[in-house]
Write a protein that holds these residues in place. Structure first.
Motif, PDB file in Angstrom:
ATOM      1  N   UNK A   8      -2.261  33.881   0.061  1.00 14.97           N
ATOM      2  CA  UNK A   8      -1.271  33.042  -0.365  1.00 14.97           C
ATOM      3  C   UNK A   8      -1.032  31.799   0.433  1.00 14.97           C
ATOM      4  N   UNK A   9      -2.150  31.448   1.139  1.00 19.47           N
ATOM      5  CA  UNK A   9      -1.941  30.073   2.017  1.00 19.47           C
ATOM      6  C   UNK A   9      -2.560  28.858   1.134  1.00 19.47           C
ATOM      7  N   UNK A  10      -2.035  27.754   1.488  1.00 22.09           N
ATOM      8  CA  UNK A  10      -2.699  26.458   0.573  1.00 22.09           C
ATOM      9  C   UNK A  10      -4.075  26.320   0.985  1.00 22.09           C
ATOM     10  N   UNK A  11      -4.998  26.064   0.097  1.00 22.51           N
ATOM     11  CA  UNK A  11      -6.627  25.938   0.246  1.00 22.51           C
ATOM     12  C   UNK A  11      -6.996  24.581   0.311  1.00 22.51           C
ATOM     13  N   UNK A  12      -6.261  23.750  -0.445  1.00 23.03           N
ATOM     14  CA  UNK A  12      -6.459  22.271  -0.492  1.00 23.03           C
ATOM     15  C   UNK A  12      -5.289  21.401  -0.603  1.00 23.03           C
ATOM     16  N   UNK A  13      -5.347  20.141  -0.667  1.00 26.27           N
ATOM     17  CA  UNK A  13      -4.377  19.289  -1.025  1.00 26.27           C
ATOM     18  C   UNK A  13      -4.900  17.877  -1.757  1.00 26.27           C
ATOM     19  N   UNK A  48       0.953  -1.381  -0.117  1.00 20.63           N
ATOM     20  CA  UNK A  48      -0.212  -0.018  -0.032  1.00 20.63           C
ATOM     21  C   UNK A  48       0.842   1.251   0.001  1.00 20.63           C
ATOM     22  N   UNK A  49       0.616   2.128  -0.997  1.00 19.78           N
ATOM     23  CA  UNK A  49       1.451   3.445  -0.957  1.00 19.78           C
ATOM     24  C   UNK A  49       0.398   4.396  -0.916  1.00 19.78           C
ATOM     25  N   UNK A  50       0.676   5.425   0.109  1.00 15.72           N
ATOM     26  CA  UNK A  50      -0.137   6.486   0.329  1.00 15.72           C
ATOM     27  C   UNK A  50       0.754   7.940   0.421  1.00 15.72           C
ATOM     28  N   UNK A  51       0.133   8.720  -0.465  1.00 14.38           N
ATOM     29  CA  UNK A  51       0.949   9.902  -0.838  1.00 14.38           C
ATOM     30  C   UNK A  51       0.482  11.275  -0.643  1.00 14.38           C
ATOM     31  N   UNK A  52       0.901  12.162  -0.157  1.00 17.92           N
ATOM     32  CA  UNK A  52       0.759  13.706  -0.333  1.00 17.92           C
ATOM     33  C   UNK A  52       1.256  14.513  -1.467  1.00 17.92           C
ATOM     34  N   UNK A  53       0.468  14.785  -2.671  1.00 19.72           N
ATOM     35  CA  UNK A  53       0.884  15.288  -3.582  1.00 19.72           C
ATOM     36  C   UNK A  53       1.392  16.889  -3.492  1.00 19.72           C
ATOM     37  N   UNK A  54       2.362  17.310  -3.873  1.00 22.76           N
ATOM     38  CA  UNK A  54       2.532  18.869  -4.115  1.00 22.76           C
ATOM     39  C   UNK A  54       1.997  19.383  -5.380  1.00 22.76           C
ATOM     40  N   UNK A  55       1.292  20.536  -5.402  1.00 23.09           N
ATOM     41  CA  UNK A  55       0.663  20.885  -6.650  1.00 23.09           C
ATOM     42  C   UNK A  55       1.781  20.790  -7.827  1.00 23.09           C
ATOM     43  N   UNK A  56       3.001  21.150  -7.569  1.00 27.14           N
ATOM     44  CA  UNK A  56       4.014  21.130  -8.643  1.00 27.14           C
ATOM     45  C   UNK A  56       4.187  19.945  -9.283  1.00 27.14           C
ATOM     46  N   UNK A  57       3.908  18.757  -8.699  1.00 27.29           N
ATOM     47  CA  UNK A  57       4.000  17.422  -9.097  1.00 27.29           C
ATOM     48  C   UNK A  57       2.563  16.744  -9.615  1.00 27.29           C
ATOM     49  N   UNK A  58       1.619  17.771  -9.795  1.00 27.31           N
ATOM     50  CA  UNK A  58       0.469  17.519 -10.170  1.00 27.31           C
ATOM     51  C   UNK A  58       0.122  18.082 -11.591  1.00 27.31           C
ATOM     52  N   UNK A  59       0.187  16.906 -12.604  1.00 27.08           N
ATOM     53  CA  UNK A  59       0.008  17.752 -14.069  1.00 27.08           C
ATOM     54  C   UNK A  59      -1.209  18.493 -14.453  1.00 27.08           C
ATOM     55  N   UNK A  60      -1.019  19.746 -14.974  1.00 26.60           N
ATOM     56  CA  UNK A  60      -2.295  20.455 -15.111  1.00 26.60           C
ATOM     57  C   UNK A  60      -2.591  21.486 -14.002  1.00 26.60           C
ATOM     58  N   UNK A  61      -2.186  21.367 -12.811  1.00 23.74           N
ATOM     59  CA  UNK A  61      -2.408  22.077 -11.642  1.00 23.74           C
ATOM     60  C   UNK A  61      -1.316  22.979 -11.283  1.00 23.74           C
ATOM     61  N   UNK A  62      -1.382  24.198 -11.433  1.00 28.08           N
ATOM     62  CA  UNK A  62      -0.456  25.334 -10.982  1.00 28.08           C
ATOM     63  C   UNK A  62      -0.032  25.523  -9.732  1.00 28.08           C
ATOM     64  N   UNK A  63      -1.248  25.564  -8.860  1.00 27.36           N
ATOM     65  CA  UNK A  63      -0.945  25.682  -7.350  1.00 27.36           C
ATOM     66  C   UNK A  63      -2.045  25.372  -6.546  1.00 27.36           C
ATOM     67  N   UNK A  64      -2.052  25.422  -5.332  1.00 24.58           N
ATOM     68  CA  UNK A  64      -3.413  25.089  -4.415  1.00 24.58           C
ATOM     69  C   UNK A  64      -3.743  26.060  -3.595  1.00 24.58           C
ATOM     70  N   UNK A  65      -3.618  27.274  -4.094  1.00 22.87           N
ATOM     71  CA  UNK A  65      -3.913  28.630  -3.209  1.00 22.87           C
ATOM     72  C   UNK A  65      -5.024  29.257  -3.618  1.00 22.87           C
ATOM     73  N   UNK A  66      -5.525  28.831  -4.644  1.00 22.21           N
ATOM     74  CA  UNK A  66      -6.743  29.623  -5.176  1.00 22.21           C
ATOM     75  C   UNK A  66      -7.982  28.228  -5.279  1.00 22.21           C
ATOM     76  N   UNK A  67      -8.603  28.401  -6.501  1.00 23.15           N
ATOM     77  CA  UNK A  67      -9.782  27.406  -6.861  1.00 23.15           C
ATOM     78  C   UNK A  67      -9.126  26.062  -7.087  1.00 23.15           C
ATOM     79  N   UNK A  68      -9.924  25.141  -6.689  1.00 29.20           N
ATOM     80  CA  UNK A  68      -9.569  23.544  -6.860  1.00 29.20           C
ATOM     81  C   UNK A  68      -9.796  23.325  -8.390  1.00 29.20           C
ATOM     82  N   UNK A  69     -10.276  24.312  -9.093  1.00 31.57           N
ATOM     83  CA  UNK A  69     -10.790  24.002 -10.603  1.00 31.57           C
ATOM     84  C   UNK A  69      -9.977  23.119 -11.532  1.00 31.57           C
ATOM     85  N   UNK A  70      -8.899  23.578 -11.442  1.00 29.48           N
ATOM     86  CA  UNK A  70      -7.788  22.658 -12.260  1.00 29.48           C
ATOM     87  C   UNK A  70      -7.753  21.137 -11.820  1.00 29.48           C
ATOM     88  N   UNK A  71      -7.477  20.814 -10.578  1.00 33.30           N
ATOM     89  CA  UNK A  71      -7.518  19.721  -9.924  1.00 33.30           C
ATOM     90  C   UNK A  71      -8.916  18.791 -10.416  1.00 33.30           C
TER      91      UNK A  71
END
Length: 314
Positions: free
Chosen positions: A69-74, A1-24
């Protein structure tokens, strides 16, 4: 079992997690197919079917008190191995030696998807508990949505693509089911901020006059999920060969978890204060050796600040 917390920079098509989660949300909807509505909706702690629009509205409106500028989601992921997936399939359908999801009937596929949703809920219970907050008991205290994906595809840097045996974008063979999760940084009451990317592990700080734990141990969460899987499905890890070995393995896991919590508690209670003092003194000496002038000025600043706060004079 591999469980991970992804950083936005490693998620294709997602620029950051400081605004809307629309891209994700759009990224996680990439497998959508109108002919498979059971597979192509999100789910939550309570609901089996949640639309992308509902996810977007819920996450984007759950960040009260957070700054711009705070993270809004993960984004989290839960990735069972092929052996673990075969074990779940056998448990819920009775079929053995299933190596492709397409080998199952539509009804059997729905049963497997439903089971993985339930397991994801248990993982989010463990995620919540891993923050060690009094107000956060389980996944019901969080705002999160998951999605079970049935496929993986080759990326450009894959060995198979480099050696020409597969093309970028080709579907990978075998059982590739996994779970992606979007979780809000704020809890459901929007009074507790929870970041799984916080580097400190188990430290305590005063917040609104109360002592709270700060930090999230990602390795501990992964261990919790693995142990939960073993408990839920009576699963023996590949290095455990019988029920007796499993009980011994589980006992070791529990003892390690207890030992880690006790060590953290000792640090919090100051029982290792002398060791910290030695480390701080060593760092001070090192600064004087590297840059004596700057170190001397810093020491004078700290002395002056201490005199101001305590009201002492020379």
């Amino acid at each position: 079992m591999y469980c991970s917390v992804h950083r936005p920079v490693n998620t294709p098509g997602v620029s950051d997690n400081k605004g809307s989660c629309l891209q994700l949300v759009e990224y996680l909807s990439k497998e959508s197919n109108d002919e498979r509505p059971y597979f192509d909706t999100f789910f939550s702690q309570k609901l089996d079917f949640v639309s992308g629009n509902e996810v977007l509205h819920s996450i984007d409106n759950n960040h009260k008190t957070l700054k711009r500028k705070d993270d809004k989601f993960y984004m989290l992921s839960v990735n069972p191995s092929e052996r673990e997936l075969m074990h779940v399939i056998k448990k819920v359908t009775g079929k053995t030696n299933v190596h492709e999801f397409s080998e199952l009937s539509k009804e059997e596929q729905e049963i497997v998807i439903s089971e993985l949703k339930n397991y994801a809920r248990h993982c989010m219970d463990e995620y919540a508990r891993n923050f060690y907050r009094d107000k956060i008991k389980d996944g019901n205290d969080l705002v999160w949505y998951g999605r079970v994906e049935t496929e993986r595809h080759y990326k450009g840097d894959a060995e198979e693509v480099k050696n020409g045996t597969a093309k970028c974008g080709d579907k990978k063979p075998g059982l590739q089911l996994h779970i992606h999760i979007i979780v809000s940084r704020m809890d459901k009451s929007q009074t507790v901020s929870l970041s799984p990317l916080t580097k400190s592990r188990g430290n305590r700080q005063l917040l609104d006059g109360k002592e709270v734990v700060v930090g999230f141990d990602r390795s501990e969460w992964a261990e919790r999920c693995a142990t939960r899987f073993a408990d839920d499905y009576n699963y023996l890890p590949y290095y455990v060969h019988n029920k007796k070995d499993y009980e011994e393995w589980k006992q070791r896991q529990q003892m390690q978890a207890i030992a880690m919590r006790e060590l953290k508690q000792q640090l919090l209670q100051g029982e290792l204060r002398n060791e910290r003092k030695v480390l701080n003194n060593t760092l001070r000496i090192y600064r004087f050796i590297v840059n004596p002038k700057m170190a001397f000025l810093n020491e004078m600043k700290m002395l002056a600040l201490n005199m101001v706060t305590t009201g002492r004079t020379i």
